[in-house]
Design a protein around this motif. Structure first.
Motif, mmCIF file in Angstrom:
data_model
loop_
_atom_site.group_PDB
_atom_site.id
_atom_site.type_symbol
_atom_site.label_atom_id
_atom_site.label_comp_id
_atom_site.label_asym_id
_atom_site.label_seq_id
_atom_site.Cartn_x
_atom_site.Cartn_y
_atom_site.Cartn_z
ATOM 1 N N HIS A 190 -6.367 2.821 102.297
ATOM 2 C CA HIS A 190 -6.496 2.280 100.948
ATOM 3 C C HIS A 190 -7.189 3.303 100.043
ATOM 4 O O HIS A 190 -8.182 3.927 100.421
ATOM 5 C CB HIS A 190 -7.317 0.993 100.983
ATOM 6 N N SER A 191 -6.645 3.471 98.857
ATOM 7 C CA SER A 191 -7.217 4.413 97.906
ATOM 8 C C SER A 191 -8.020 3.654 96.851
ATOM 9 O O SER A 191 -7.463 2.838 96.107
ATOM 10 C CB SER A 191 -6.105 5.223 97.228
ATOM 11 N N ASP A 248 -6.752 4.471 93.384
ATOM 12 C CA ASP A 248 -5.472 3.846 93.019
ATOM 13 C C ASP A 248 -5.320 2.567 93.845
ATOM 14 O O ASP A 248 -4.516 2.498 94.784
ATOM 15 C CB ASP A 248 -4.318 4.821 93.292
ATOM 16 N N ASP A 261 -3.904 -0.250 93.494
ATOM 17 C CA ASP A 261 -2.623 -0.955 93.552
ATOM 18 C C ASP A 261 -1.622 -0.291 94.495
ATOM 19 O O ASP A 261 -0.632 -0.897 94.892
ATOM 20 C CB ASP A 261 -1.998 -1.040 92.162
ATOM 21 N N ARG A 262 -1.901 0.974 94.840
ATOM 22 C CA ARG A 262 -0.946 1.739 95.642
ATOM 23 C C ARG A 262 -0.680 1.086 96.991
ATOM 24 O O ARG A 262 0.487 0.959 97.417
ATOM 25 C CB ARG A 262 -1.479 3.153 95.854
ATOM 26 N N SER A 263 -1.717 0.656 97.690
ATOM 27 C CA SER A 263 -1.527 0.111 99.032
ATOM 28 C C SER A 263 -0.733 -1.182 99.003
ATOM 29 O O SER A 263 0.159 -1.402 99.841
ATOM 30 C CB SER A 263 -2.875 -0.103 99.724
ATOM 31 N N GLN A 273 1.453 -2.109 96.734
ATOM 32 C CA GLN A 273 2.838 -1.771 96.409
ATOM 33 C C GLN A 273 3.557 -1.190 97.616
ATOM 34 O O GLN A 273 4.736 -1.479 97.858
ATOM 35 C CB GLN A 273 2.865 -0.786 95.242
ATOM 36 N N LEU A 274 2.817 -0.387 98.386
ATOM 37 C CA LEU A 274 3.405 0.224 99.573
ATOM 38 C C LEU A 274 3.754 -0.839 100.617
ATOM 39 O O LEU A 274 4.838 -0.827 101.208
ATOM 40 C CB LEU A 274 2.427 1.246 100.161
ATOM 41 N N GLN A 282 3.136 11.182 99.814
ATOM 42 C CA GLN A 282 4.012 11.153 98.649
ATOM 43 C C GLN A 282 5.461 10.835 99.004
ATOM 44 O O GLN A 282 6.239 10.455 98.129
ATOM 45 C CB GLN A 282 3.955 12.523 97.929
ATOM 46 N N ASN A 310 -4.469 9.032 102.634
ATOM 47 C CA ASN A 310 -4.535 9.522 101.255
ATOM 48 C C ASN A 310 -4.226 11.005 101.157
ATOM 49 O O ASN A 310 -3.927 11.512 100.082
ATOM 50 C CB ASN A 310 -5.915 9.224 100.672
#
Length: 475
Positions: free
Chosen positions: A219-220, A223, A225-227, A229-230, A200, A174
């Motif tokens: 994992h955040s 956020d 959904d970020r992981s 999507q990544l 980023q 993160n």
């Protein structure tokens, strides 16, 4: 339930996976079975280790679910026994932990389990784990099945992964400070190279030449959904398609875990970063990746051996006939012409007799490279016999084909082949028979066109060698 007390569940239609459950607790067996019902799996449940072994031999399951208490009682022996059986050697083994302590998870990883699930996972989460394990097991099975025909030749032998060179691990945390902390802790326990990526710009860095055998993602919670999507992005890119991916959560997050599993992570650590556990998971997943990479390399090597001539690197006869069939079919659609040439080195036997077969091989290799370099990309050059070659020139008329054939003849005849720095120079010539196929040319299959070109070659030999003769039908 059958006469022996085994619970069977068989869904309507086709089966998408064979699941074998072993649990002494009948209510837990029934719960696991019902959680997987309706997903199209063939599920079987047994009550003890011996029944598990017997049914595993009989059914060759894709995934085996074991409770921690049964695994503990049998120790490492049960896992090792399942890995030794040909029917379960490649099955995915998942431990359902009673209390999911870190010590218990470490022991399970060392024993050889592929996944550790918390006690009584929610049905949706259980099915997500099963889907993930089935996909991975199917991919490995596909590789093994593809290599099976080559096993007697030794191409499918697995290498010793303990001797594998260090791999490349990339950390996407993160923040850079968190990533550096993780790297420092892992470096003390692993011999692999570890890089920390800018969270980023991680995708850009991985797309700009940064290799990765394994990727660790933090994992955040802010956020979530970020992981997912990544992971989705990483699995869609050729550079990271086969990298091992491990997701680290500060605390269990069921929805994020389900998404990550479905997008293709290899494992999820739900209790935050811990260097010992993460290093063990990474070693397990990187060893699996290295083994699969070796299998793919063996498959590519076997495919190359089946397609190309080992001495010259040119297409072999079988491959050339396949390519010529495709060119013939394409020419029928496009109404274009193409040229088929059969080429034969003149008096090659005398080279072998005078200088030896090693010199003959050197001549074949050198001449092959010269001719290959004369052709355009998309044209075909093949070795179809001892000193006999096949060339196919696409999209050409008679004049262009003649020029191409003369160029091939000259590139062989104009320069002798020198054997080493102090060796003799051998003069070589080649005779070429040619026929035009496609629109306005001779008709026939690949084999028939080669036969016609061979008649041209016979004429070239009869008329003095070192020349090009175009076969023309009597009509």
């Amino acid at each position: 339930m059958n006469a022996k007390g085994t619970i069977l569940h068989k869904s309507e239609g086709f089966m998408v996976g064979r699941i074998l459950i072993a649990d002494e607790d009948s209510s837990h067996r029934i719960w696991l079975n019902s959680s997987l019902a309706g997903a199209g799996y063939c599920v079987e449940a047994v009550s003890d280790a011996q029944a598990l072994t017997d049914r595993a031999r009989a059914t060759a399951p894709d995934v085996i679910l074991l409770p921690e208490r049964l695994a503990k009682r049998s120790g490492n022996v049960l896992c090792a026994k399942l890995r030794a059986l040909p029917e379960t050697r490649n099955a995915a083994l998942a431990l359902i932990a009673d209390n999911a302590t870190r010590a218990g998870r470490l022991s399970a990883i060392e024993s050889g389990f592929d996944a550790i699930l918390r006690h009584a996972p929610a049905p949706r989460l259980l099915r997500a784990w099963v889907r993930n394990l089935l996909r991975r097991q199917a991919a490995e099975a596909e590789l093994q099945n593809a290599l099976a025909p080559a096993a007697p030749l030794g191409f499918a032998e697995a290498s010793d992964q303990s001797m594998a060179p260090p791999g490349q691990i990339c950390i996407i945390a993160n923040s850079l400070s968190e990533g550096l902390l993780w790297r420092n802790n892992l470096t003390a326990r692993m011999r692999d190279r570890i890089s920390v990526l800018d969270p980023q710009r991680a995708l850009q860095e991985l797309g700009n030449g940064q290799s990765a055998d394994a990727i660790v993602i933090s994992h955040s919670a802010e956020d979530p959904d970020r992981s997912a999507q990544l992971v989705s992005e990483l699995r869609s890119r050729s550079e990271t398609l086969r990298a091992a991916i491990v997701l680290v959560q500060e605390e269990p997050d069921q929805e994020s875990t389900i998404s990550a599993l479905d997008f293709g992570v290899n494992d999820v650590l739900e209790d935050g970063f811990e260097a010992i556990e993460l290093s063990q998971v990474l070693r397990r997943e990187m060893a699996r990746k290295a083994r699969d990479d070796d299998r793919r390399a063996s498959l590519e090597s076997g495919l190359r051996m089946a397609t190309f001539d080992s001495l010259t690197g040119l297409h072999n006869r079988r491959s050339a006939l396949t390519l010529l069939d495709r060119i013939t079919e394409a020419a029928e659609r496009t109404k274009e012409q193409f040229a088929v040439m059969v080429l034969d080195l003149d008096r090659f036997k005398s080279i072998n007799d005078r200088f030896g077969h090693r010199a003959g091989d050197a001549v074949l290799s050198e001449v092959s490279q010269r001719m290959q370099n004369c052709l355009r990309q998309g044209d075909v050059m093949a070795r179809i016999g001892g000193e006999e070659f096949l060339a196919v020139v696409q999209s050409c008329d008679a004049a262009t084909a003649r020029v191409a054939a003369e160029r091939l003849r000259r590139v062989v005849a104009d320069s002798s082949v020198k054997l080493g720095e102090d060796g003799p120079e051998i003069s070589v010539t080649i005779s070429i028979g040619m026929v035009l196929g496609g629109s306005g040319g001779s008709e026939g299959s690949a084999a028939e066109l080669i036969d016609l070109a061979d008649r041209g070659l016979y004429a070239a030999k009869s008329e003095g060698r070192n020349q090009v003769t175009i076969y023309q039908s009597a009509a």
